[in-house]
Design a protein around this motif. Structure first.
Motif, PDB file in Angstrom:
ATOM      1  N   UNK A  78     116.462  61.637  78.632  1.00 50.51           N
ATOM      2  CA  UNK A  78     115.798  60.761  79.592  1.00 50.51           C
ATOM      3  C   UNK A  78     114.604  60.038  78.980  1.00 50.51           C
ATOM      4  N   UNK A  79     113.861  60.701  78.107  1.00 53.01           N
ATOM      5  CA  UNK A  79     112.732  60.026  77.453  1.00 53.01           C
ATOM      6  C   UNK A  79     113.238  58.938  76.515  1.00 53.01           C
ATOM      7  N   UNK A  80     114.290  59.241  75.749  1.00 52.56           N
ATOM      8  CA  UNK A  80     114.832  58.231  74.839  1.00 52.56           C
ATOM      9  C   UNK A  80     115.451  57.057  75.579  1.00 52.56           C
ATOM     10  N   UNK A  81     115.890  57.264  76.806  1.00 51.65           N
ATOM     11  CA  UNK A  81     116.460  56.162  77.584  1.00 51.65           C
ATOM     12  C   UNK A  81     115.400  55.384  78.355  1.00 51.65           C
ATOM     13  N   UNK A  82     114.413  56.068  78.902  1.00 48.78           N
ATOM     14  CA  UNK A  82     113.467  55.392  79.783  1.00 48.78           C
ATOM     15  C   UNK A  82     112.306  54.729  79.054  1.00 48.78           C
ATOM     16  N   UNK A  83     111.883  55.227  77.914  1.00 45.67           N
ATOM     17  CA  UNK A  83     110.745  54.624  77.216  1.00 45.67           C
ATOM     18  C   UNK A  83     111.032  53.191  76.764  1.00 45.67           C
ATOM     19  N   UNK A  84     112.162  52.891  76.126  1.00 44.12           N
ATOM     20  CA  UNK A  84     112.413  51.492  75.760  1.00 44.12           C
ATOM     21  C   UNK A  84     112.612  50.581  76.966  1.00 44.12           C
ATOM     22  N   UNK A  85     113.235  51.092  78.020  1.00 45.35           N
ATOM     23  CA  UNK A  85     113.454  50.268  79.213  1.00 45.35           C
ATOM     24  C   UNK A  85     112.131  49.935  79.881  1.00 45.35           C
ATOM     25  N   UNK A  86     111.244  50.920  79.997  1.00 44.94           N
ATOM     26  CA  UNK A  86     109.943  50.649  80.616  1.00 44.94           C
ATOM     27  C   UNK A  86     109.111  49.712  79.752  1.00 44.94           C
ATOM     28  N   UNK A  87     109.186  49.848  78.421  1.00 41.47           N
ATOM     29  CA  UNK A  87     108.457  48.923  77.540  1.00 41.47           C
ATOM     30  C   UNK A  87     109.001  47.505  77.687  1.00 41.47           C
ATOM     31  N   UNK A  88     110.310  47.362  77.798  1.00 44.48           N
ATOM     32  CA  UNK A  88     110.910  46.042  77.978  1.00 44.48           C
ATOM     33  C   UNK A  88     110.451  45.415  79.294  1.00 44.48           C
ATOM     34  N   UNK A  89     110.411  46.207  80.345  1.00 47.15           N
ATOM     35  CA  UNK A  89     109.961  45.678  81.634  1.00 47.15           C
ATOM     36  C   UNK A  89     108.485  45.309  81.608  1.00 47.15           C
ATOM     37  N   UNK A  90     107.666  46.081  80.901  1.00 47.12           N
ATOM     38  CA  UNK A  90     106.253  45.733  80.773  1.00 47.12           C
ATOM     39  C   UNK A  90     106.058  44.435  80.003  1.00 47.12           C
ATOM     40  N   UNK A  92     108.263  41.968  79.799  1.00 48.41           N
ATOM     41  CA  UNK A  92     108.718  40.877  80.680  1.00 48.41           C
ATOM     42  C   UNK A  92     107.664  40.547  81.730  1.00 48.41           C
ATOM     43  N   UNK A  93     107.008  41.560  82.281  1.00 44.84           N
ATOM     44  CA  UNK A  93     105.953  41.319  83.263  1.00 44.84           C
ATOM     45  C   UNK A  93     104.763  40.620  82.618  1.00 44.84           C
ATOM     46  N   UNK A  94     104.413  41.006  81.387  1.00 45.23           N
ATOM     47  CA  UNK A  94     103.303  40.354  80.688  1.00 45.23           C
ATOM     48  C   UNK A  94     103.630  38.899  80.387  1.00 45.23           C
ATOM     49  N   UNK A  95     104.870  38.607  80.000  1.00 39.57           N
ATOM     50  CA  UNK A  95     105.255  37.223  79.731  1.00 39.57           C
ATOM     51  C   UNK A  95     105.319  36.405  81.015  1.00 39.57           C
ATOM     52  N   UNK A  96     105.607  37.051  82.123  1.00 35.92           N
ATOM     53  CA  UNK A  96     105.595  36.354  83.417  1.00 35.92           C
ATOM     54  C   UNK A  96     104.158  35.994  83.801  1.00 35.92           C
TER      55      UNK A  96
END
Length: 114
Positions: A78-90, A92-96
């Motif tokens: 779960x850590x290996x799956x969720x850490x990259x996804x949460x970083x990607x979403x962060x 995308x939010x910063x670029x927005x």
């Protein structure tokens, strides 16, 4: 709790030490880098590896027999799956919020093969 074989004890100890070093490097990256995008890189990469090493060491030490401990395997997954996804979403939010963070587009190729 039973005593571990010496090689297993050394392996678990080195994994805990390696995990602590990775976590420390991720924390230093979070504290020392200048921009948001650079600060995000440290914890998502190094700390994920650090937690993974500590969980694998825990799995080696606390598993009841030759079978792997399911709890540590699931936490690592779960850590290996969720850490990259949460970083990607962060990101995308910063670029927005700040479109000027987006890198410039590469120049068009002048000699196209078509």
């Amino acid at each position: 709790m039973s005593a571990l074989a010496p090689w297993l004890d050394y392996l678990a100890g080195s994994l805990v030490l390696l995990g602590a070093i990775f976590a420390l490097l991720g924390a230093l990256g979070l504290a020392r880098f200048s921009s948001f995008l650079r600060r995000l890189h440290g914890p998502t990469k190094a700390s994920t590896l650090g937690v993974g090493c500590v969980l694998i060491a825990s799995m080696l030490v606390f598993s009841p027999g030759p079978q792997a401990s399911l709890h540590e395997l699931l936490i690592t997954l779960f850590i290996f799956l969720t850490a990259p996804v949460s970083a990607h979403l962060l990101v995308k939010a910063a670029l927005q919020q700040q479109p000027e963070l987006r890198p410039a587009a590469p120049p068009a190729e002048r000699d196209s093969p078509n």
